[in-house]
Write a protein that holds these residues in place. Structure first.
Motif, PDB file in Angstrom:
ATOM      1  N   THR A  37      22.998  12.664 -15.878  1.00 48.82           N
ATOM      2  CA  THR A  37      21.840  12.417 -16.832  1.00 48.82           C
ATOM      3  C   THR A  37      21.726  13.559 -17.793  1.00 48.82           C
ATOM      4  O   THR A  37      20.817  13.670 -18.690  1.00 48.82           O
ATOM      5  CB  THR A  37      20.355  12.001 -16.434  1.00 48.82           C
ATOM      6  N   GLY A  38      22.181  14.714 -17.220  1.00 48.60           N
ATOM      7  CA  GLY A  38      22.050  15.959 -17.981  1.00 48.60           C
ATOM      8  C   GLY A  38      22.922  17.123 -16.966  1.00 48.60           C
ATOM      9  O   GLY A  38      23.582  16.983 -16.138  1.00 48.60           O
TER      10      GLY A  38
ATOM     11  N   LEU B 213      23.092  21.251 -16.133  1.00 53.03           N
ATOM     12  CA  LEU B 213      22.651  22.771 -16.183  1.00 53.03           C
ATOM     13  C   LEU B 213      23.416  23.498 -15.578  1.00 53.03           C
ATOM     14  O   LEU B 213      23.863  23.455 -14.436  1.00 53.03           O
ATOM     15  CB  LEU B 213      21.121  22.446 -15.310  1.00 53.03           C
TER      16      LEU B 213
ATOM     17  N   SER C 203      28.290  24.603 -20.513  1.00 55.71           N
ATOM     18  CA  SER C 203      27.464  23.879 -20.883  1.00 55.71           C
ATOM     19  C   SER C 203      27.744  23.152 -22.397  1.00 55.71           C
ATOM     20  O   SER C 203      27.612  22.176 -22.694  1.00 55.71           O
ATOM     21  CB  SER C 203      25.956  24.380 -20.917  1.00 55.71           C
TER      22      SER C 203
ATOM     23  N   LEU D 118      24.660  13.827 -24.108  1.00 58.01           N
ATOM     24  CA  LEU D 118      24.054  14.114 -22.778  1.00 58.01           C
ATOM     25  C   LEU D 118      23.328  15.716 -23.090  1.00 58.01           C
ATOM     26  O   LEU D 118      24.090  16.592 -23.518  1.00 58.01           O
ATOM     27  CB  LEU D 118      25.004  14.295 -21.833  1.00 58.01           C
ATOM     28  N   PRO D 119      22.172  15.875 -22.390  1.00 59.51           N
ATOM     29  CA  PRO D 119      21.510  17.053 -22.812  1.00 59.51           C
ATOM     30  C   PRO D 119      22.286  18.181 -21.705  1.00 59.51           C
ATOM     31  O   PRO D 119      22.787  17.631 -20.599  1.00 59.51           O
ATOM     32  CB  PRO D 119      20.015  16.740 -22.003  1.00 59.51           C
TER      33      PRO D 119
ATOM     34  N   ARG E 276      22.419  22.402 -20.984  1.00 63.49           N
ATOM     35  CA  ARG E 276      21.619  23.739 -21.064  1.00 63.49           C
ATOM     36  C   ARG E 276      22.372  24.613 -20.340  1.00 63.49           C
ATOM     37  O   ARG E 276      22.709  24.368 -19.162  1.00 63.49           O
ATOM     38  CB  ARG E 276      20.105  23.681 -20.864  1.00 63.49           C
TER      39      ARG E 276
ATOM     40  N   TRP F  39      12.381  21.461 -17.757  1.00 62.46           N
ATOM     41  CA  TRP F  39      13.607  21.025 -18.375  1.00 62.46           C
ATOM     42  C   TRP F  39      14.423  20.148 -17.394  1.00 62.46           C
ATOM     43  O   TRP F  39      14.788  18.778 -17.415  1.00 62.46           O
ATOM     44  CB  TRP F  39      14.600  21.929 -19.020  1.00 62.46           C
ATOM     45  N   ALA F  40      14.612  20.713 -16.285  1.00 61.44           N
ATOM     46  CA  ALA F  40      15.240  19.846 -15.009  1.00 61.44           C
ATOM     47  C   ALA F  40      14.280  18.673 -14.829  1.00 61.44           C
ATOM     48  O   ALA F  40      14.859  17.647 -14.233  1.00 61.44           O
ATOM     49  CB  ALA F  40      15.397  20.966 -13.783  1.00 61.44           C
TER      50      ALA F  40
ATOM     51  N   ARG G  73      12.619  16.825 -16.726  1.00 63.94           N
ATOM     52  CA  ARG G  73      12.949  15.845 -17.739  1.00 63.94           C
ATOM     53  C   ARG G  73      14.272  15.277 -17.476  1.00 63.94           C
ATOM     54  O   ARG G  73      14.575  14.072 -17.651  1.00 63.94           O
ATOM     55  CB  ARG G  73      12.598  16.476 -19.079  1.00 63.94           C
ATOM     56  N   HIS G  74      15.232  15.953 -17.163  1.00 62.05           N
ATOM     57  CA  HIS G  74      16.549  15.658 -17.550  1.00 62.05           C
ATOM     58  C   HIS G  74      17.641  15.343 -16.392  1.00 62.05           C
ATOM     59  O   HIS G  74      18.629  14.633 -16.434  1.00 62.05           O
ATOM     60  CB  HIS G  74      17.365  16.518 -18.367  1.00 62.05           C
ATOM     61  N   LEU G  75      17.098  15.931 -14.928  1.00 59.31           N
ATOM     62  CA  LEU G  75      17.853  15.824 -13.829  1.00 59.31           C
ATOM     63  C   LEU G  75      17.110  14.929 -12.933  1.00 59.31           C
ATOM     64  O   LEU G  75      17.683  14.824 -11.552  1.00 59.31           O
ATOM     65  CB  LEU G  75      18.236  17.272 -13.277  1.00 59.31           C
TER      66      LEU G  75
END
Length: 296
Positions: free
Chosen positions: A250-251, A253, A262, A272-273, A275, A289-290, A292-294
């Motif tokens: 889903t993302g 990091l 990244s 895909l997000p 960062r 951020w994690a 929300r996206h992980l």
């Protein structure tokens, strides 16, 4: 490096252990005060590039969810085993120091790496065959790291420019990583790995990918075989990223230094997000951020 992790109390013991491996120099001082040449020496570079993701994982342990997929680029694959909890974090630092020493012992004078973007995989393969070099890392978007001796790399760079290669850069590395020139280092490192305590499957439920084939590690012995072989075999990094996407990531990091990895995600799956740690001003920003996206 270490702007976010350097003062994290959870990582204090790691920084102290890394200092022992760096001859008593605190890693935070080392990256700030040492000349660039010292930072790029094989052993120091591998220790520093492993310390960063290990320190980040310690500092962010509360938000890294169970069952994440972990892939590591070059020496980052050893770090991935530490981040995933298979190896103890301090033992992982010891391992990369031994790995670097084995690579240095097997290296010939003049060995190194270059980066080439533009020619296709087949074209780069033919250049390597012509000049006696090898593809070390396959990145997304027809981007390759090539390893070999100085004369071979110079010949490949000249030919790639003649083919209007988009980017050709000599890397500040003095080993032909991920090529058969380091076969002896792979054998030596495999013996080192036999002595390191390991927990498998990892308690974190993490799925760790092998760099040489992008396959999940499903048994400890075969995984260690591949981890050692990676020193002298091509790293299929584009396939690793694709495997993450196909497994439902889903993302992404990036825990290591910089943001190159990244940014490569956009070549595989632009939606895909993705960062890197250095995109953030604080660990709290990373945590948000994690979450929300992980799936944390």
């Amino acid at each position: 490096m270490f702007a976010l992790t350097g003062n994290a109390p959870e990582a204090a013991d790691l920084f102290a252990h890394a200092a022992l491996l760096l001859g008593g120099r605190d890693p935070r001082d080392f990256v700030r005060d040492e000349p660039e040449e010292a930072l790029h020496r094989n052993r120091a570079g591998q220790i520093l590039c492993t310390l960063q993701p290990l320190a980040a994982a310690c500092a962010l342990a509360d938000v890294i969810p169970r069952g994440v997929i972990i892939a590591g680029y070059s020496v980052g694959e050893v770090a991935a085993w530490g981040v995933g909890g298979v190896f103890d974090a301090t033992a992982t630092l010891d391992l990369v120091a031994r790995r670097a020493e084995a690579m240095d012992a097997a290296t010939r004078a003049g060995d190194g790496l270059i980066f080439v973007r533009g020619p296709s995989r087949d074209e780069v393969g033919r250049l390597c065959e012509r000049h006696g070099a090898a593809i070390a890392i396959v990145n997304p978007g027809d981007a390759f790291v090539i390893g070999g001796g100085r004369e071979a790399l110079s010949g490949i760079a000249a030919d790639a420019r003649a083919m209007h290669g988009a980017r050709i850069v000599a890397l500040p590395v003095e080993v032909a990583s991920h090529t058969k020139r380091l076969a002896a280092a792979s054998a030596g490192f495999r013996e080192t790995l036999r002595l390191v305590p390991a927990v498998f499957p990892p308690r974190t439920g993490a799925r760790i990918l092998s760099g040489i084939d992008a396959a999940p590690v499903v048994s400890l012995e075969s995984g260690l075989d591949k981890l050692a072989a990676q020193i002298s075999q091509t790293v299929q990094w584009a396939d690793c990223l694709q495997a993450c996407v196909e497994a439902g990531a889903t993302g992404f990091l990036e825990l290591g230094p910089g943001h190159a990895l990244s940014r490569m995600v956009a070549e595989i799956e632009p939606g895909l997000p993705a960062r890197s740690l250095e995109d953030f001003r604080s660990l709290q920003g990373v945590r948000a951020w994690a979450a929300r996206h992980l799936g944390a």
